[in-house]
Design a protein around this motif. Sequence first.
Motif, short mmCIF file in Angstrom:
data_model
loop_
_atom_site.label_atom_id
_atom_site.label_comp_id
_atom_site.label_asym_id
_atom_site.label_seq_id
_atom_site.Cartn_x
_atom_site.Cartn_y
_atom_site.Cartn_z
N LEU A 19 -29.78 -8.99 -29.44
CA LEU A 19 -30.59 -8.09 -28.63
C LEU A 19 -30.92 -6.87 -29.46
O LEU A 19 -30.01 -6.19 -29.95
N THR A 22 -32.00 -2.69 -25.12
CA THR A 22 -31.83 -2.98 -23.70
C THR A 22 -32.38 -1.82 -22.91
O THR A 22 -32.02 -0.68 -23.16
N THR A 44 -34.65 -5.89 -17.73
CA THR A 44 -33.21 -5.80 -17.94
C THR A 44 -32.83 -5.77 -19.41
O THR A 44 -31.73 -5.33 -19.75
N SER A 45 -33.71 -6.25 -20.29
CA SER A 45 -33.50 -6.09 -21.73
C SER A 45 -34.86 -6.22 -22.42
O SER A 45 -35.77 -6.87 -21.92
N TRP A 47 -36.83 -6.18 -26.54
CA TRP A 47 -36.74 -6.12 -28.00
C TRP A 47 -38.15 -5.99 -28.57
O TRP A 47 -39.09 -5.74 -27.82
N LEU A 228 -25.45 -7.59 -20.45
CA LEU A 228 -26.54 -7.70 -21.42
C LEU A 228 -27.10 -9.12 -21.51
O LEU A 228 -28.21 -9.30 -22.01
N THR A 230 -25.80 -11.67 -23.39
CA THR A 230 -25.85 -11.92 -24.83
C THR A 230 -25.14 -13.18 -25.29
O THR A 230 -25.04 -13.42 -26.48
N TYR A 294 -22.73 -4.10 -29.52
CA TYR A 294 -23.27 -4.17 -28.17
C TYR A 294 -22.90 -2.99 -27.26
O TYR A 294 -23.64 -2.70 -26.31
N SER A 297 -25.39 -0.19 -26.56
CA SER A 297 -26.52 -0.72 -25.78
C SER A 297 -26.13 -0.94 -24.33
O SER A 297 -26.92 -0.69 -23.42
N SER A 301 -27.89 1.00 -21.21
CA SER A 301 -28.50 0.29 -20.08
C SER A 301 -27.87 0.70 -18.75
O SER A 301 -28.58 0.94 -17.77
#
Length: 494
Positions: A19, A22, A44-45, A47, A228, A230, A294, A297, A301
Amino acid sequence: MRHPPRSGLLLAGAAALALLGTAVAPVVTAQGATPACTVEYSVTSQWDTGFQGAVTITNNMATVSSWSLTFDFAGGQKVSQGWNAKWSQSGTTVTAANENWNGSLATGASVSAGFLASWSGGNAAPMSFRLNGTTCNVDTEPTPTPTDPTDPPDPGDGPPVLSVSGNKLVDAGGATRRLLGVNRSGGEFACVQGYGIWDGPVDDAAIKAIADWNANTVRIPLNEECWLGTSNIEPEYAGAHYIDAVKDLVTRVKAHGMTPMLELHWSWGQYTGNSAGCSDIHASCQKPMPNMEYTPSFWSSVAGTFKDDPTVVFDLFNEPYPDRATSTAEQAWTCWREGGTCPGIGYQVAGMQDLIDAIRATGAKNLILAGGLAYSNDLSQWLTYKPSDPAGNLAAAWHVYNFNVCANESCWDSTLAPVAAQVPLVAGEIGENTCAHSFIDRVMAWFDARELSYLGWTWNTWNCNSGPALISSYDGTPTSYGIGLRDHLRGLDG
Protein backbone atom coordinates in the motif's frame (compact mmCIF):
# COMPACT_ATOMS: atom_id res chain seq x y z
CA MET A 1 -2.91 -8.56 27.32
CA ARG A 2 -2.10 -11.68 25.30
CA HIS A 3 -4.92 -14.07 24.53
CA PRO A 4 -5.89 -17.69 25.18
CA PRO A 5 -4.56 -19.83 22.28
CA ARG A 6 -6.94 -20.56 19.43
CA SER A 7 -5.16 -23.39 17.61
CA GLY A 8 -5.70 -24.01 13.92
CA LEU A 9 -7.11 -20.55 13.21
CA LEU A 10 -4.07 -18.41 12.50
CA LEU A 11 -3.30 -17.46 8.91
CA ALA A 12 0.19 -18.34 7.72
CA GLY A 13 2.29 -17.43 4.72
CA ALA A 14 0.04 -14.62 3.50
CA ALA A 15 1.75 -12.29 1.06
CA ALA A 16 1.54 -8.63 2.02
CA LEU A 17 -0.05 -6.24 -0.46
CA ALA A 18 2.02 -3.09 -0.90
CA LEU A 19 0.00 0.00 0.00
CA LEU A 20 1.53 3.31 -0.99
CA GLY A 21 -1.00 5.35 0.94
CA THR A 22 -4.19 5.09 2.91
CA ALA A 23 -6.86 7.77 2.93
CA VAL A 24 -10.45 8.05 3.94
CA ALA A 25 -12.51 10.42 1.80
CA PRO A 26 -15.20 12.61 3.30
CA VAL A 27 -18.28 10.42 3.76
CA VAL A 28 -21.38 11.53 1.86
CA THR A 29 -24.24 11.21 4.35
CA ALA A 30 -27.85 12.19 4.68
CA GLN A 31 -28.50 15.76 5.77
CA GLY A 32 -32.12 15.45 6.84
CA ALA A 33 -34.32 13.41 9.14
CA THR A 34 -35.86 10.74 6.91
CA PRO A 35 -34.36 10.40 3.42
CA ALA A 36 -35.78 7.58 1.31
CA CYS A 37 -32.33 6.01 1.30
CA THR A 38 -28.85 6.94 2.47
CA VAL A 39 -25.47 6.11 0.99
CA GLU A 40 -22.13 6.45 2.73
CA TYR A 41 -19.19 6.53 0.31
CA SER A 42 -15.56 6.30 1.41
CA VAL A 43 -12.07 5.76 0.03
CA THR A 44 -10.47 3.28 2.42
CA SER A 45 -7.03 3.16 0.78
CA GLN A 46 -5.34 4.96 -2.10
CA TRP A 47 -2.06 4.67 -4.00
CA ASP A 48 -0.42 6.28 -7.04
CA THR A 49 -2.86 5.10 -9.70
CA GLY A 50 -5.59 3.27 -7.82
CA PHE A 51 -7.80 3.16 -4.77
CA GLN A 52 -10.20 0.98 -2.79
CA GLY A 53 -13.69 2.34 -2.22
CA ALA A 54 -16.75 1.33 -0.24
CA VAL A 55 -20.45 2.12 -0.11
CA THR A 56 -22.99 1.41 2.62
CA ILE A 57 -26.61 1.64 1.47
CA THR A 58 -29.53 2.01 3.88
CA ASN A 59 -33.09 1.56 2.58
CA ASN A 60 -35.74 3.65 4.36
CA MET A 61 -38.47 2.85 1.83
CA ALA A 62 -40.63 -0.28 1.61
CA THR A 63 -38.83 -3.61 1.49
CA VAL A 64 -37.26 -4.40 -1.89
CA SER A 65 -36.37 -7.83 -3.27
CA SER A 66 -33.56 -6.48 -5.45
CA TRP A 67 -31.56 -3.27 -5.60
CA SER A 68 -29.36 -1.31 -7.95
CA LEU A 69 -27.22 1.65 -6.90
CA THR A 70 -25.95 4.16 -9.46
CA PHE A 71 -23.64 7.14 -9.14
CA ASP A 72 -21.37 9.21 -11.38
CA PHE A 73 -17.64 9.72 -11.11
CA ALA A 74 -16.24 13.14 -12.02
CA GLY A 75 -12.50 12.60 -11.79
CA GLY A 76 -11.63 9.99 -14.42
CA GLN A 77 -12.06 7.04 -12.04
CA LYS A 78 -12.68 3.57 -13.50
CA VAL A 79 -13.93 0.55 -11.54
CA SER A 80 -11.97 -2.65 -12.24
CA GLN A 81 -13.53 -5.16 -9.80
CA GLY A 82 -15.65 -5.34 -6.67
CA TRP A 83 -17.36 -7.52 -4.09
CA ASN A 84 -20.80 -7.93 -2.46
CA ALA A 85 -22.37 -6.50 -5.65
CA LYS A 86 -22.20 -6.85 -9.45
CA TRP A 87 -20.15 -3.80 -10.45
CA SER A 88 -20.16 -2.22 -13.91
CA GLN A 89 -19.38 1.16 -15.44
CA SER A 90 -20.56 2.95 -18.59
CA GLY A 91 -18.80 6.23 -19.23
CA THR A 92 -18.78 7.99 -15.87
CA THR A 93 -21.84 6.14 -14.50
CA VAL A 94 -21.17 3.30 -12.08
CA THR A 95 -23.76 0.64 -11.24
CA ALA A 96 -23.68 -1.77 -8.30
CA ALA A 97 -26.45 -4.39 -8.47
CA ASN A 98 -27.19 -6.93 -5.77
CA GLU A 99 -25.81 -10.45 -5.77
CA ASN A 100 -28.35 -13.28 -5.69
CA TRP A 101 -27.80 -13.70 -1.95
CA ASN A 102 -28.17 -10.08 -0.78
CA GLY A 103 -31.02 -8.71 -2.91
CA SER A 104 -33.62 -8.41 -0.14
CA LEU A 105 -33.37 -5.09 1.66
CA ALA A 106 -35.99 -4.50 4.36
CA THR A 107 -37.06 -1.09 5.62
CA GLY A 108 -34.19 0.30 7.70
CA ALA A 109 -31.79 -2.43 6.54
CA SER A 110 -28.28 -1.74 5.23
CA VAL A 111 -25.87 -3.48 2.89
CA SER A 112 -22.22 -2.76 2.17
CA ALA A 113 -20.14 -3.35 -0.95
CA GLY A 114 -16.63 -2.46 -2.04
CA PHE A 115 -14.58 -2.05 -5.18
CA LEU A 116 -11.14 -1.40 -6.64
CA ALA A 117 -10.69 1.38 -9.19
CA SER A 118 -8.08 3.43 -11.00
CA TRP A 119 -7.88 7.21 -10.89
CA SER A 120 -5.96 10.02 -12.56
CA GLY A 121 -5.97 13.74 -12.02
CA GLY A 122 -8.35 13.67 -9.09
CA ASN A 123 -10.38 11.34 -6.91
CA ALA A 124 -13.40 13.40 -5.90
CA ALA A 125 -16.29 11.63 -4.16
CA PRO A 126 -19.53 11.28 -6.16
CA MET A 127 -22.13 13.90 -5.27
CA SER A 128 -25.37 12.01 -5.98
CA PHE A 129 -26.56 8.42 -5.47
CA ARG A 130 -29.71 6.67 -6.74
CA LEU A 131 -31.19 3.46 -5.32
CA ASN A 132 -33.59 1.79 -7.77
CA GLY A 133 -33.99 5.22 -9.38
CA THR A 134 -34.71 7.11 -6.13
CA THR A 135 -32.28 9.84 -5.16
CA CYS A 136 -30.69 9.15 -1.78
CA ASN A 137 -29.48 11.50 0.97
CA VAL A 138 -32.37 13.90 0.37
CA ASP A 139 -35.07 14.73 2.94
CA THR A 140 -38.55 13.38 2.34
CA GLU A 141 -40.18 14.90 5.44
CA PRO A 142 -40.03 18.27 7.19
CA THR A 143 -37.49 18.76 9.93
CA PRO A 144 -39.06 17.61 13.22
CA THR A 145 -39.90 20.04 15.98
CA PRO A 146 -36.83 20.72 18.19
CA THR A 147 -36.68 18.95 21.53
CA ASP A 148 -37.86 20.95 24.52
CA PRO A 149 -34.68 22.54 25.94
CA THR A 150 -35.87 21.73 29.45
CA ASP A 151 -35.82 17.97 28.71
CA PRO A 152 -33.04 16.22 30.63
CA PRO A 153 -30.05 15.05 28.55
CA ASP A 154 -29.88 11.38 27.72
CA PRO A 155 -26.85 9.11 27.20
CA GLY A 156 -27.31 9.39 23.45
CA ASP A 157 -25.96 12.93 23.70
CA GLY A 158 -22.56 11.26 23.76
CA PRO A 159 -19.39 11.32 25.84
CA PRO A 160 -17.29 14.41 26.63
CA VAL A 161 -14.45 15.81 24.56
CA LEU A 162 -11.37 15.18 26.70
CA SER A 163 -8.14 17.13 26.85
CA VAL A 164 -5.04 17.26 29.03
CA SER A 165 -4.81 20.00 31.64
CA GLY A 166 -1.69 19.55 33.75
CA ASN A 167 -1.98 16.04 35.17
CA LYS A 168 -5.75 15.77 34.73
CA LEU A 169 -8.17 14.89 31.96
CA VAL A 170 -10.83 17.58 31.66
CA ASP A 171 -13.96 18.12 29.60
CA ALA A 172 -14.89 21.22 27.60
CA GLY A 173 -16.12 22.90 30.77
CA GLY A 174 -12.86 22.26 32.64
CA ALA A 175 -14.28 19.57 34.94
CA THR A 176 -11.98 16.67 35.83
CA ARG A 177 -12.93 13.40 34.15
CA ARG A 178 -11.81 9.79 34.64
CA LEU A 179 -11.87 6.98 32.09
CA LEU A 180 -13.47 4.01 33.86
CA GLY A 181 -14.68 0.91 32.08
CA VAL A 182 -13.72 -2.22 30.20
CA ASN A 183 -11.83 -3.61 27.23
CA ARG A 184 -13.90 -5.24 24.44
CA SER A 185 -11.45 -7.69 22.87
CA GLY A 186 -12.02 -9.33 19.49
CA GLY A 187 -11.22 -6.76 16.81
CA GLU A 188 -7.53 -7.58 17.08
CA PHE A 189 -7.74 -11.32 16.35
CA ALA A 190 -11.07 -12.55 14.91
CA CYS A 191 -10.40 -11.05 11.47
CA VAL A 192 -6.99 -12.72 11.02
CA GLN A 193 -8.22 -15.99 12.49
CA GLY A 194 -10.91 -16.15 9.83
CA TYR A 195 -14.20 -16.17 11.69
CA GLY A 196 -15.45 -12.59 11.86
CA ILE A 197 -14.59 -9.10 13.04
CA TRP A 198 -15.71 -9.29 16.68
CA ASP A 199 -15.64 -12.10 19.21
CA GLY A 200 -19.28 -12.24 20.28
CA PRO A 201 -22.08 -9.69 19.79
CA VAL A 202 -21.55 -5.92 19.69
CA ASP A 203 -25.15 -4.96 19.02
CA ASP A 204 -27.00 -2.30 21.00
CA ALA A 205 -28.08 -4.70 23.75
CA ALA A 206 -24.51 -5.93 24.23
CA ILE A 207 -23.14 -2.38 24.51
CA LYS A 208 -25.96 -1.32 26.83
CA ALA A 209 -24.92 -4.17 29.14
CA ILE A 210 -21.49 -2.54 29.46
CA ALA A 211 -23.03 0.84 30.26
CA ASP A 212 -25.21 -0.84 32.89
CA TRP A 213 -22.05 -1.58 34.88
CA ASN A 214 -21.66 2.21 35.20
CA ALA A 215 -18.74 2.13 32.74
CA ASN A 216 -17.98 5.34 30.88
CA THR A 217 -15.25 4.02 28.53
CA VAL A 218 -14.79 1.06 26.18
CA ARG A 219 -11.30 0.25 24.90
CA ILE A 220 -11.41 -1.41 21.46
CA PRO A 221 -8.30 -3.36 20.34
CA LEU A 222 -7.63 -3.27 16.58
CA ASN A 223 -5.53 -5.09 13.97
CA GLU A 224 -3.57 -2.94 11.54
CA GLU A 225 -3.62 -5.41 8.63
CA CYS A 226 -7.37 -5.90 8.94
CA TRP A 227 -7.89 -2.12 8.91
CA LEU A 228 -5.56 -1.58 5.93
CA GLY A 229 -6.47 -4.79 4.10
CA THR A 230 -2.82 -5.63 3.47
CA SER A 231 -2.80 -9.45 3.51
CA ASN A 232 -5.02 -12.30 2.31
CA ILE A 233 -7.56 -11.95 5.13
CA GLU A 234 -11.10 -12.90 4.17
CA PRO A 235 -12.36 -9.83 2.24
CA GLU A 236 -15.51 -9.52 4.36
CA TYR A 237 -13.33 -9.08 7.46
CA ALA A 238 -10.86 -6.52 6.08
CA GLY A 239 -10.53 -3.08 4.56
CA ALA A 240 -13.81 -1.25 4.13
CA HIS A 241 -15.82 -3.94 5.94
CA TYR A 242 -13.53 -3.82 8.96
CA ILE A 243 -13.46 -0.02 9.03
CA ASP A 244 -17.24 0.17 8.80
CA ALA A 245 -17.58 -2.32 11.65
CA VAL A 246 -15.27 -0.23 13.84
CA LYS A 247 -17.17 2.95 12.98
CA ASP A 248 -20.46 1.25 13.81
CA LEU A 249 -19.14 0.06 17.19
CA VAL A 250 -17.80 3.54 17.99
CA THR A 251 -21.25 4.95 17.23
CA ARG A 252 -22.97 2.44 19.52
CA VAL A 253 -20.51 3.05 22.36
CA LYS A 254 -21.10 6.80 22.09
CA ALA A 255 -24.89 6.33 21.91
CA HIS A 256 -24.70 4.95 25.45
CA GLY A 257 -22.70 7.95 26.66
CA MET A 258 -19.35 6.12 26.79
CA THR A 259 -15.94 7.15 25.45
CA PRO A 260 -14.58 4.92 22.64
CA MET A 261 -10.83 4.22 22.94
CA LEU A 262 -9.20 2.77 19.80
CA GLU A 263 -5.87 1.03 20.26
CA LEU A 264 -3.46 -0.89 18.02
CA HIS A 265 -3.11 -4.39 19.46
CA TRP A 266 -1.70 -6.68 16.74
CA SER A 267 0.63 -5.48 13.97
CA TRP A 268 2.91 -6.56 11.12
CA GLY A 269 6.62 -7.40 11.55
CA GLN A 270 8.55 -10.63 12.07
CA TYR A 271 10.06 -11.07 15.52
CA THR A 272 11.40 -14.39 16.80
CA GLY A 273 13.51 -13.18 19.70
CA ASN A 274 12.99 -13.25 23.45
CA SER A 275 9.31 -13.50 24.47
CA ALA A 276 8.11 -13.69 20.85
CA GLY A 277 4.40 -14.38 20.62
CA CYS A 278 4.60 -15.96 17.15
CA SER A 279 7.01 -16.32 14.22
CA ASP A 280 4.49 -14.97 11.69
CA ILE A 281 5.36 -11.73 9.92
CA HIS A 282 1.67 -10.86 9.76
CA ALA A 283 -0.46 -9.28 12.48
CA SER A 284 -1.36 -12.51 14.25
CA CYS A 285 0.15 -11.77 17.67
CA GLN A 286 1.59 -9.00 19.84
CA LYS A 287 4.90 -7.67 18.45
CA PRO A 288 7.52 -5.85 20.56
CA MET A 289 7.07 -2.54 18.72
CA PRO A 290 5.10 -0.97 15.86
CA ASN A 291 6.63 -1.01 12.37
CA MET A 292 7.43 1.68 9.80
CA GLU A 293 5.97 -0.45 6.98
CA TYR A 294 2.33 -0.05 7.98
CA THR A 295 1.75 1.44 11.44
CA PRO A 296 2.10 5.14 10.55
CA SER A 297 -0.31 4.53 7.63
CA PHE A 298 -2.69 2.75 10.00
CA TRP A 299 -2.74 5.68 12.42
CA SER A 300 -3.00 8.21 9.58
CA SER A 301 -6.10 6.38 8.35
CA VAL A 302 -7.65 5.94 11.81
CA ALA A 303 -6.98 9.57 12.69
CA GLY A 304 -8.33 10.73 9.34
CA THR A 305 -11.48 8.74 9.96
CA PHE A 306 -12.11 10.15 13.45
CA LYS A 307 -10.37 13.55 13.46
CA ASP A 308 -13.74 15.31 13.34
CA ASP A 309 -14.88 13.35 16.40
CA PRO A 310 -12.66 14.46 19.29
CA THR A 311 -14.56 12.22 21.74
CA VAL A 312 -12.59 9.24 20.37
CA VAL A 313 -9.35 8.46 22.24
CA PHE A 314 -6.29 6.94 20.49
CA ASP A 315 -4.08 4.43 22.35
CA LEU A 316 -0.90 4.12 20.23
CA PHE A 317 0.29 0.55 20.84
CA ASN A 318 -0.97 -2.06 23.23
CA GLU A 319 2.06 -3.45 25.06
CA PRO A 320 5.55 -2.49 23.84
CA TYR A 321 8.34 -4.80 24.94
CA PRO A 322 11.58 -3.71 23.19
CA ASP A 323 13.26 -4.27 26.56
CA ARG A 324 12.99 -8.04 25.91
CA ALA A 325 14.93 -7.64 22.65
CA THR A 326 17.59 -5.10 23.62
CA SER A 327 20.37 -5.34 26.18
CA THR A 328 20.01 -2.03 28.03
CA ALA A 329 17.21 0.17 29.30
CA GLU A 330 18.64 3.13 27.36
CA GLN A 331 18.43 1.18 24.09
CA ALA A 332 14.90 0.05 24.87
CA TRP A 333 13.56 3.50 25.75
CA THR A 334 15.33 5.10 22.77
CA CYS A 335 13.76 2.48 20.50
CA TRP A 336 10.38 3.14 22.15
CA ARG A 337 10.47 6.85 21.39
CA GLU A 338 12.57 7.14 18.21
CA GLY A 339 12.08 3.82 16.41
CA GLY A 340 14.35 3.08 13.46
CA THR A 341 16.85 0.21 13.65
CA CYS A 342 16.47 -1.30 17.12
CA PRO A 343 18.81 -3.99 18.49
CA GLY A 344 17.19 -7.41 18.47
CA ILE A 345 14.22 -6.40 16.26
CA GLY A 346 14.50 -7.40 12.61
CA TYR A 347 12.17 -4.83 11.06
CA GLN A 348 12.28 -1.04 10.96
CA VAL A 349 10.48 0.20 14.06
CA ALA A 350 8.03 3.08 14.24
CA GLY A 351 8.60 4.91 17.52
CA MET A 352 5.93 6.61 19.58
CA GLN A 353 7.07 9.94 18.13
CA ASP A 354 6.48 8.65 14.58
CA LEU A 355 2.94 7.62 15.45
CA ILE A 356 2.07 10.89 17.18
CA ASP A 357 3.43 12.78 14.18
CA ALA A 358 1.32 10.64 11.80
CA ILE A 359 -1.84 11.36 13.80
CA ARG A 360 -1.25 15.09 14.17
CA ALA A 361 -0.40 15.46 10.46
CA THR A 362 -4.05 14.66 9.68
CA GLY A 363 -5.22 17.59 11.79
CA ALA A 364 -6.60 15.30 14.50
CA LYS A 365 -6.36 16.75 18.01
CA ASN A 366 -7.83 13.70 19.81
CA LEU A 367 -6.42 12.61 23.16
CA ILE A 368 -3.49 10.17 22.69
CA LEU A 369 -2.23 7.54 25.14
CA ALA A 370 1.27 6.01 25.09
CA GLY A 371 2.15 2.93 27.15
CA GLY A 372 5.67 2.23 28.41
CA LEU A 373 7.98 -0.80 28.36
CA ALA A 374 7.55 -4.34 29.73
CA TYR A 375 4.11 -4.77 28.19
CA SER A 376 3.18 -1.24 29.36
CA ASN A 377 3.94 -2.19 32.98
CA ASP A 378 7.15 -0.11 33.21
CA LEU A 379 6.82 3.70 33.28
CA SER A 380 10.10 4.27 35.14
CA GLN A 381 11.58 6.49 32.38
CA TRP A 382 8.39 7.55 30.62
CA LEU A 383 8.85 11.20 31.62
CA THR A 384 12.49 11.22 30.52
CA TYR A 385 11.62 9.86 27.08
CA LYS A 386 8.21 11.49 26.75
CA PRO A 387 7.47 12.16 23.04
CA SER A 388 6.60 15.63 21.84
CA ASP A 389 2.95 16.31 21.04
CA PRO A 390 2.28 19.59 19.20
CA ALA A 391 -1.36 19.43 20.34
CA GLY A 392 -0.36 19.05 24.00
CA ASN A 393 -2.88 16.23 24.40
CA LEU A 394 -0.77 13.23 25.44
CA ALA A 395 -1.31 10.99 28.47
CA ALA A 396 0.55 7.97 29.86
CA ALA A 397 -0.90 4.45 29.62
CA TRP A 398 -0.10 1.60 32.02
CA HIS A 399 -1.11 -2.06 32.32
CA VAL A 400 -1.05 -4.24 35.42
CA TYR A 401 -1.88 -7.84 36.28
CA ASN A 402 -1.18 -9.78 39.42
CA PHE A 403 1.70 -11.58 37.64
CA ASN A 404 3.54 -8.40 36.51
CA VAL A 405 6.76 -7.08 38.03
CA CYS A 406 5.26 -3.75 39.11
CA ALA A 407 2.28 -5.24 40.95
CA ASN A 408 2.41 -3.76 44.44
CA GLU A 409 1.84 -0.42 46.14
CA SER A 410 5.55 0.12 46.76
CA CYS A 411 6.30 0.01 43.02
CA TRP A 412 3.26 2.14 42.24
CA ASP A 413 4.36 4.76 44.77
CA SER A 414 7.90 4.88 43.39
CA THR A 415 7.30 4.68 39.63
CA LEU A 416 3.67 5.60 38.91
CA ALA A 417 3.11 8.44 41.35
CA PRO A 418 5.85 10.67 39.78
CA VAL A 419 4.31 10.18 36.32
CA ALA A 420 0.78 10.81 37.59
CA ALA A 421 2.00 14.03 39.22
CA GLN A 422 2.88 15.48 35.80
CA VAL A 423 0.58 13.90 33.19
CA PRO A 424 -2.77 12.08 33.22
CA LEU A 425 -2.32 8.36 33.89
CA VAL A 426 -4.69 5.75 32.46
CA ALA A 427 -4.47 2.06 33.39
CA GLY A 428 -5.74 0.74 30.06
CA GLU A 429 -5.73 -2.84 31.34
CA ILE A 430 -6.08 -4.14 34.89
CA GLY A 431 -6.75 -7.77 35.74
CA GLU A 432 -5.82 -10.99 37.48
CA ASN A 433 -5.75 -14.61 36.43
CA THR A 434 -7.19 -16.05 39.64
CA CYS A 435 -10.93 -15.79 38.88
CA ALA A 436 -11.03 -13.51 41.94
CA HIS A 437 -10.80 -9.74 42.34
CA SER A 438 -8.66 -9.13 45.40
CA PHE A 439 -5.77 -7.82 43.30
CA ILE A 440 -7.77 -5.39 41.15
CA ASP A 441 -9.48 -4.21 44.34
CA ARG A 442 -6.06 -2.95 45.49
CA VAL A 443 -5.33 -1.39 42.09
CA MET A 444 -8.66 0.45 41.99
CA ALA A 445 -8.23 1.71 45.54
CA TRP A 446 -4.78 3.15 44.72
CA PHE A 447 -6.09 4.79 41.54
CA ASP A 448 -9.29 6.09 43.17
CA ALA A 449 -7.25 7.83 45.88
CA ARG A 450 -5.47 9.79 43.14
CA GLU A 451 -8.48 10.32 40.82
CA LEU A 452 -6.89 8.24 38.06
CA SER A 453 -8.43 6.13 35.28
CA TYR A 454 -8.62 2.35 34.79
CA LEU A 455 -10.27 -0.25 32.56
CA GLY A 456 -10.77 -3.95 33.25
CA TRP A 457 -9.62 -6.70 30.90
CA THR A 458 -11.80 -8.05 29.31
CA TRP A 459 -15.50 -7.99 28.33
CA ASN A 460 -15.43 -11.44 26.72
CA THR A 461 -16.94 -14.75 27.76
CA TRP A 462 -13.69 -16.68 28.07
CA ASN A 463 -12.90 -18.98 30.98
CA CYS A 464 -11.60 -16.71 33.75
CA ASN A 465 -9.28 -19.53 34.83
CA SER A 466 -7.32 -19.12 31.57
CA GLY A 467 -7.40 -15.32 31.50
CA PRO A 468 -9.12 -12.34 33.08
CA ALA A 469 -12.63 -12.62 31.60
CA LEU A 470 -15.15 -10.26 33.22
CA ILE A 471 -18.36 -11.90 32.01
CA SER A 472 -19.94 -15.28 31.41
CA SER A 473 -22.65 -13.86 29.13
CA TYR A 474 -22.88 -10.79 26.91
CA ASP A 475 -25.96 -9.71 28.84
CA GLY A 476 -23.45 -8.55 31.47
CA THR A 477 -23.57 -11.55 33.82
CA PRO A 478 -20.23 -11.24 35.66
CA THR A 479 -17.70 -13.91 36.46
CA SER A 480 -16.49 -14.05 40.07
CA TYR A 481 -13.63 -11.82 38.90
CA GLY A 482 -15.99 -9.47 37.05
CA ILE A 483 -18.13 -8.97 40.15
CA GLY A 484 -15.27 -7.00 41.67
CA LEU A 485 -15.12 -4.48 38.81
CA ARG A 486 -18.89 -4.27 38.30
CA ASP A 487 -19.71 -3.61 41.94
CA HIS A 488 -16.86 -1.15 42.30
CA LEU A 489 -17.92 0.90 39.25
CA ARG A 490 -21.52 0.92 40.40
CA GLY A 491 -20.43 2.14 43.80
CA LEU A 492 -18.52 5.17 42.49
CA ASP A 493 -20.09 8.62 42.61
CA GLY A 494 -21.15 10.15 39.34
